[in-house]
Motif scaffolding. Structure first.
Motif, short mmCIF file in Angstrom:
data_model
loop_
_atom_site.label_atom_id
_atom_site.label_comp_id
_atom_site.label_asym_id
_atom_site.label_seq_id
_atom_site.Cartn_x
_atom_site.Cartn_y
_atom_site.Cartn_z
N ASP A 170 0.85 -1.19 0.00
CA ASP A 170 0.00 0.00 0.00
C ASP A 170 0.89 1.24 0.00
O ASP A 170 1.78 1.37 0.83
N ASN A 189 0.19 4.10 1.01
CA ASN A 189 0.02 4.83 2.26
C ASN A 189 0.95 4.29 3.35
O ASN A 189 1.35 5.04 4.24
N ARG A 190 1.30 3.03 3.26
CA ARG A 190 2.25 2.47 4.23
C ARG A 190 3.63 3.09 4.00
O ARG A 190 4.32 3.48 4.93
N THR A 250 3.56 6.65 5.22
CA THR A 250 3.60 6.69 6.68
C THR A 250 5.01 6.45 7.18
O THR A 250 5.48 7.14 8.10
N LYS A 279 -2.91 14.49 3.37
CA LYS A 279 -3.21 13.09 3.01
C LYS A 279 -4.11 12.38 4.03
O LYS A 279 -4.43 11.21 3.85
N ARG A 280 -4.51 13.07 5.07
CA ARG A 280 -5.31 12.44 6.13
C ARG A 280 -6.61 11.83 5.60
O ARG A 280 -7.02 10.76 6.03
N ASP A 332 -7.11 10.53 2.74
CA ASP A 332 -6.82 9.33 1.96
C ASP A 332 -6.68 8.08 2.83
O ASP A 332 -6.85 6.97 2.35
N VAL A 333 -6.31 8.28 4.10
CA VAL A 333 -6.08 7.13 4.98
C VAL A 333 -7.23 6.89 5.95
O VAL A 333 -7.20 5.96 6.73
N ARG A 334 -8.26 7.75 5.88
CA ARG A 334 -9.40 7.60 6.80
C ARG A 334 -10.03 6.23 6.63
O ARG A 334 -10.27 5.76 5.55
N SER A 378 -8.57 3.43 7.40
CA SER A 378 -7.56 2.37 7.26
C SER A 378 -6.71 2.32 8.53
O SER A 378 -6.83 3.17 9.40
N PHE A 437 -3.77 3.08 8.71
CA PHE A 437 -2.83 4.18 8.68
C PHE A 437 -3.41 5.45 9.30
O PHE A 437 -2.67 6.37 9.62
N GLU A 438 -4.72 5.49 9.47
CA GLU A 438 -5.35 6.66 10.10
C GLU A 438 -4.81 6.85 11.51
O GLU A 438 -4.52 7.97 11.93
#
Length: 181
Positions: A8, A10-11, A14, A42-43, A45-47, A49, A51-52
């Motif tokens: 991912d 987003n990982r 992060t 980018k918050r 985009d991770v809501r 998940s 990563f939030e």
């Protein structure tokens, strides 16, 4: 289409943000401000998940670190009240400097600890445990705060999900369903 949390983007983002927060100490905080801006942009985009919780963790870390750095300089305000007394000025300046250095050092150790703890949770594909109710879409379940071996199903499409084991966490999200192993 199979989904892997390891791949991912987003990982990766992060992870990069954690590294920015750590090395920001050597950039006078500039890299931390850049990381904070990226966190806020980018918050969305991770809501929902895993990563939030990491983004919330990083944002809180920044603001608390800034607050402690401001508190570190408060004793220097008392220099204005020393008047013409050179001994008082020297005493306040010396004690203020010692206080400032100690608080900034403690804040530095704290931000590195928070980043390392977040990196460990990110590596374990885990949700950070200290978010309060209402801070994210995740809910804290204090009664389940034990080392429980469980799985996490991440729904990707209607019939596709990733099942990862083992996890030890104290959160459930509406996006996630946990089951005991």
């Amino acid at each position: 289409m199979n989904y892997s949390v390891d791949q991912d983007p987003n990982r990766t983002l992060t992870l990069v943000l954690y590294v920015l927060y750590i090395i920001a100490i050597f950039s006078g905080g500039l890299l931390a401000v850049i990381a904070l801006i990226i966190n806020y942009v980018k918050r969305g985009d991770v809501r929902g998940s895993i990563f939030e919780s990491h983004f919330t963790w990083q944002i809180r870390t920044f603001w608390w670190y800034l607050a402690w750095n401001i508190i570190a300089f408060i004793p220097f305000f008392f220099l204005f009240f020393t008047g013409d007394n050179a001994n008082a000025f020297a005493g306040v300046a010396l004690s203020g400097t010692v206080f400032c250095v100690l608080v900034i050092f403690a804040a530095w150790v704290w931000i590195v600890y928070r980043a390392i703890r977040g990196l460990i949770a990110l590596n374990d594909i885990d949700i950070l445990p200290d978010l309060k109710d209402g801070d994210s879409s995740c809910e804290t379940l204090m009664s389940e705060r034990k080392n429980i071996q469980c799985g996490i199903y991440i729904p990707i499409m209607e019939r596709t999900a990733l099942h990862a084991l083992p996890f030890s966490y104290s959160k459930t999200c509406p996006t996630f369903r946990t089951t005991t192993a």
